[in-house]
Design a protein around this motif. Structure first.
Motif, mmCIF file in Angstrom:
data_model
loop_
_atom_site.group_PDB
_atom_site.id
_atom_site.type_symbol
_atom_site.label_atom_id
_atom_site.label_comp_id
_atom_site.label_asym_id
_atom_site.label_seq_id
_atom_site.Cartn_x
_atom_site.Cartn_y
_atom_site.Cartn_z
ATOM 1 N N ARG A 11 0.832 -1.208 0.000
ATOM 2 C CA ARG A 11 0.000 0.000 0.000
ATOM 3 C C ARG A 11 0.865 1.256 0.000
ATOM 4 O O ARG A 11 0.592 2.207 -0.740
ATOM 5 N N LYS A 12 1.922 1.244 0.825
ATOM 6 C CA LYS A 12 2.817 2.397 0.893
ATOM 7 C C LYS A 12 3.511 2.612 -0.446
ATOM 8 O O LYS A 12 3.588 3.736 -0.945
ATOM 9 N N ASN A 14 2.496 1.611 -3.463
ATOM 10 C CA ASN A 14 1.523 2.065 -4.458
ATOM 11 C C ASN A 14 1.161 3.534 -4.260
ATOM 12 O O ASN A 14 1.002 4.272 -5.231
ATOM 13 N N LYS A 15 1.053 3.951 -3.008
ATOM 14 C CA LYS A 15 0.754 5.353 -2.704
ATOM 15 C C LYS A 15 1.897 6.258 -3.180
ATOM 16 O O LYS A 15 1.665 7.305 -3.788
ATOM 17 N N LYS A 18 1.918 6.457 -7.015
ATOM 18 C CA LYS A 18 0.844 7.341 -7.468
ATOM 19 C C LYS A 18 1.240 8.803 -7.290
ATOM 20 O O LYS A 18 1.061 9.629 -8.186
ATOM 21 N N GLN A 19 1.818 9.112 -6.135
ATOM 22 C CA GLN A 19 2.266 10.475 -5.842
ATOM 23 C C GLN A 19 3.403 10.890 -6.783
ATOM 24 O O GLN A 19 3.424 12.011 -7.290
#
Length: 68
Positions: A11-12, A14-15, A18-19
């Motif tokens: 999750r980290k 992927n975040k 994305k950023q």
């Protein structure tokens, strides 16, 4: 032994990806130091995991730019 990644790590990651893509989309000329500061990650983590993604995003956004 079974190897895998933890959900929190994915999750980290992927975040952050994305950023990173959003930052490169806004300004394709952004340098690595600025990306490291804005993502709040270490140099080592950036160069190991995100440098190739950043280069691809810059290349893609450079070709789509109106003024580049």
């Amino acid at each position: 032994m079974k190897r895998g990644t933890y959900k929190k790590c994915t999750r980290k990651r992927n975040k952050l990806i994305k950023q990173l893509k959003e930052l490169c989309r806004v300004d394709y000329k952004i340098d690595n130091k600025t990306l490291i500061l804005k993502l709040a990650i270490s140099k080592t983590e950036f160069y190991r995991n995100f440098k190739t993604i950043a280069d691809e995003c810059r290349k893609l956004n450079r070709s789509e730019s109106l003024f580049g």
